[in-house]
Motif scaffolding. Structure first.
Motif, PDB file in Angstrom:
ATOM      1  N   LEU A  87      -3.393  14.923  50.203  1.00 41.20           N
ATOM      2  CA  LEU A  87      -4.797  14.832  49.786  1.00 41.20           C
ATOM      3  C   LEU A  87      -4.927  14.773  48.270  1.00 41.20           C
ATOM      4  O   LEU A  87      -5.744  14.038  47.735  1.00 41.20           O
ATOM      5  CB  LEU A  87      -5.589  16.017  50.337  1.00 41.20           C
ATOM      6  CG  LEU A  87      -5.766  16.026  51.861  1.00 41.20           C
ATOM      7  CD1 LEU A  87      -6.592  17.225  52.280  1.00 41.20           C
ATOM      8  CD2 LEU A  87      -6.428  14.744  52.349  1.00 41.20           C
ATOM      9  N   ARG A  88      -4.138  15.567  47.576  1.00 37.26           N
ATOM     10  CA  ARG A  88      -4.233  15.562  46.118  1.00 37.26           C
ATOM     11  C   ARG A  88      -3.753  14.240  45.532  1.00 37.26           C
ATOM     12  O   ARG A  88      -4.292  13.747  44.556  1.00 37.26           O
ATOM     13  CB  ARG A  88      -3.437  16.727  45.535  1.00 37.26           C
ATOM     14  CG  ARG A  88      -3.593  16.831  44.050  1.00 37.26           C
ATOM     15  CD  ARG A  88      -3.070  18.135  43.533  1.00 37.26           C
ATOM     16  NE  ARG A  88      -2.609  18.020  42.176  1.00 37.26           N
ATOM     17  CZ  ARG A  88      -3.401  18.091  41.117  1.00 37.26           C
ATOM     18  NH1 ARG A  88      -4.675  18.255  41.278  1.00 37.26           N
ATOM     19  NH2 ARG A  88      -2.912  17.972  39.912  1.00 37.26           N
ATOM     20  N   GLY A 147      -7.365  21.003  54.959  1.00 32.94           N
ATOM     21  CA  GLY A 147      -6.947  19.634  55.274  1.00 32.94           C
ATOM     22  C   GLY A 147      -6.831  19.393  56.760  1.00 32.94           C
ATOM     23  O   GLY A 147      -6.949  18.262  57.238  1.00 32.94           O
ATOM     24  N   CYS A 154       2.862  19.654  50.449  1.00 34.06           N
ATOM     25  CA  CYS A 154       1.917  20.751  50.684  1.00 34.06           C
ATOM     26  C   CYS A 154       0.648  20.674  49.862  1.00 34.06           C
ATOM     27  O   CYS A 154      -0.284  21.414  50.122  1.00 34.06           O
ATOM     28  CB  CYS A 154       2.599  22.085  50.408  1.00 34.06           C
ATOM     29  SG  CYS A 154       3.893  22.426  51.579  1.00 34.06           S
ATOM     30  N   VAL A 155       0.597  19.833  48.852  1.00 37.43           N
ATOM     31  CA  VAL A 155      -0.602  19.803  48.010  1.00 37.43           C
ATOM     32  C   VAL A 155      -1.383  18.512  48.257  1.00 37.43           C
ATOM     33  O   VAL A 155      -2.592  18.489  48.161  1.00 37.43           O
ATOM     34  CB  VAL A 155      -0.249  19.894  46.510  1.00 37.43           C
ATOM     35  CG1 VAL A 155      -1.482  20.290  45.711  1.00 37.43           C
ATOM     36  CG2 VAL A 155       0.856  20.890  46.276  1.00 37.43           C
ATOM     37  N   TRP A 200      -5.429  25.451  51.361  1.00 37.01           N
ATOM     38  CA  TRP A 200      -5.590  24.005  51.187  1.00 37.01           C
ATOM     39  C   TRP A 200      -5.086  23.253  52.423  1.00 37.01           C
ATOM     40  O   TRP A 200      -5.712  22.311  52.905  1.00 37.01           O
ATOM     41  CB  TRP A 200      -4.840  23.564  49.922  1.00 37.01           C
ATOM     42  CG  TRP A 200      -4.918  22.105  49.594  1.00 37.01           C
ATOM     43  CD1 TRP A 200      -3.885  21.223  49.581  1.00 37.01           C
ATOM     44  CD2 TRP A 200      -6.083  21.357  49.197  1.00 37.01           C
ATOM     45  NE1 TRP A 200      -4.329  19.968  49.206  1.00 37.01           N
ATOM     46  CE2 TRP A 200      -5.664  20.029  48.967  1.00 37.01           C
ATOM     47  CE3 TRP A 200      -7.433  21.675  49.025  1.00 37.01           C
ATOM     48  CZ2 TRP A 200      -6.555  19.011  48.570  1.00 37.01           C
ATOM     49  CZ3 TRP A 200      -8.318  20.670  48.631  1.00 37.01           C
ATOM     50  CH2 TRP A 200      -7.874  19.360  48.401  1.00 37.01           C
ATOM     51  N   ALA A 260      -6.716  15.511  56.074  1.00 36.10           N
ATOM     52  CA  ALA A 260      -5.271  15.252  55.922  1.00 36.10           C
ATOM     53  C   ALA A 260      -4.737  14.382  57.057  1.00 36.10           C
ATOM     54  O   ALA A 260      -4.153  13.330  56.845  1.00 36.10           O
ATOM     55  CB  ALA A 260      -4.509  16.571  55.824  1.00 36.10           C
TER      56      ALA A 260
END
Lengths: 165, 105
Positions: free
Chosen positions: B66-67, A31, B104-105, A27, B89
């Motif tokens: 991003l989440r 990104g 991190c998420v 992830w 990001a």
């Protein structure tokens, strides 16, 4: 540099704790604009098996890093192996880890996988393991592109940095 | 830390090209940085995300992950990656005049 950077993960383990590294790093890579491929082999197939993905577990037996400090008990006290073998202990340890993850707003594995697929990660299952476990493409979550051989994986990851988990 | 002129305004940026003072940010600056990042035009969908990031950073002091962006705006992961291709990001954070996202998420 980042324009061409490629990274490939090989997921060979099916425990809950070993499912997350590729998801988190994959992830992060997506990104940052890095091309991501993930190859699932042996027990790692559990991560993309739609009947298994919501039931990944962590066992406290012989896990020397899982200390009672996770439950707020200070010091280096471990969970004794003899206690770890009792029925329900694996479920208990799994719930503990899932709760910790949830508190950090880390999504469950199934949702995390979907995020990676939506962001462009390419997922593949290892042919030999699939044959060994008697699985087929229908057993996998959406987003798994194909069942490929180790040789195919080598071809498709030319120039990539490879991380084995 | 260097001073850089973007859209006619001199602002401080760090070695990675991120603005260091979010208060110096303007919408014109966002348009210019977006062009540098390969996004020729900022649409209403882009602004929805940028405005969310500005707002989130205003309360937490950090660029959202991003989440946090997808759950906060309702924009799907697919759309987010299509709107800010090749590494949303950093791109979103840079365009919004914020630092690199922390988390991190």
């Amino acid at each position: 540099m980042s324009e061409e950077r490629k990274i490939a993960f090989i997921c060979s383990k099916g425990t809950l704790d070993m499912a997350y590294p590729a998801l988190v790093m994959g992830w992060a890579a997506l990104g940052n604009g890095i091309d991501v491929t993930i190859f699932f082999t042996f027990w790692g197939l559990d991560i993309i098996n739609k009947h298994r993905v919501d039931h990944l577990e962590i066992a406290p037996v012989a896990n020397t890093s899982m200390k009672m400090s996770m439950m707020g008990i200070p010091g280096n006290l471990g969970i004794p192996n003899i206690v770890g073998v009792l029925p329900g202990m694996t479920a208990f340890a799994t719930k503990l880890m899932k709760d910790k993850m949830k508190a950090l707003e880390v999504p469950p594995v199934r949702e995390y996988l979907q995020m990676l697929v939506d962001a462009g990660a390419k997922l593949y299952a290892c042919k030999m393991s699939v044959d060994m476990m008697g699985l087929s493409k229908d057993d996998f979550v959406e987003g798994v592109l194909d069942i490929v051989t180790a040789g195919d994986f080598m071809d498709m990851t030319e120039g990539a940095q490879i991380v084995f988990i | 830390m260097v001073a850089k002129t973007i859209a006619g305004k001199t602002v401080e940026v760090n070695e990675d090209g991120f603005m260091t003072n979010p208060n110096e940010w303007t919408e014109e600056i966002a348009v210019e940085i977006a062009k540098e990042e390969g996004i020729p035009e900022l649409t209403a969908e882009h602004w929805k995300i940028i405005n969310f990031c500005r707002q989130a950073a205003g309360t937490s002091g950090k660029a959202p992950t991003l989440r946090q962006i997808t759950t906060g705006t309702g924009v799907s992961t697919k759309d987010l990656f299509a709107l800010f291709p090749k590494g949303p990001a950093k791109k979103v954070a840079r365009i919004a005049g914020l630092g690199k996202p922390e988390g991190c998420v």
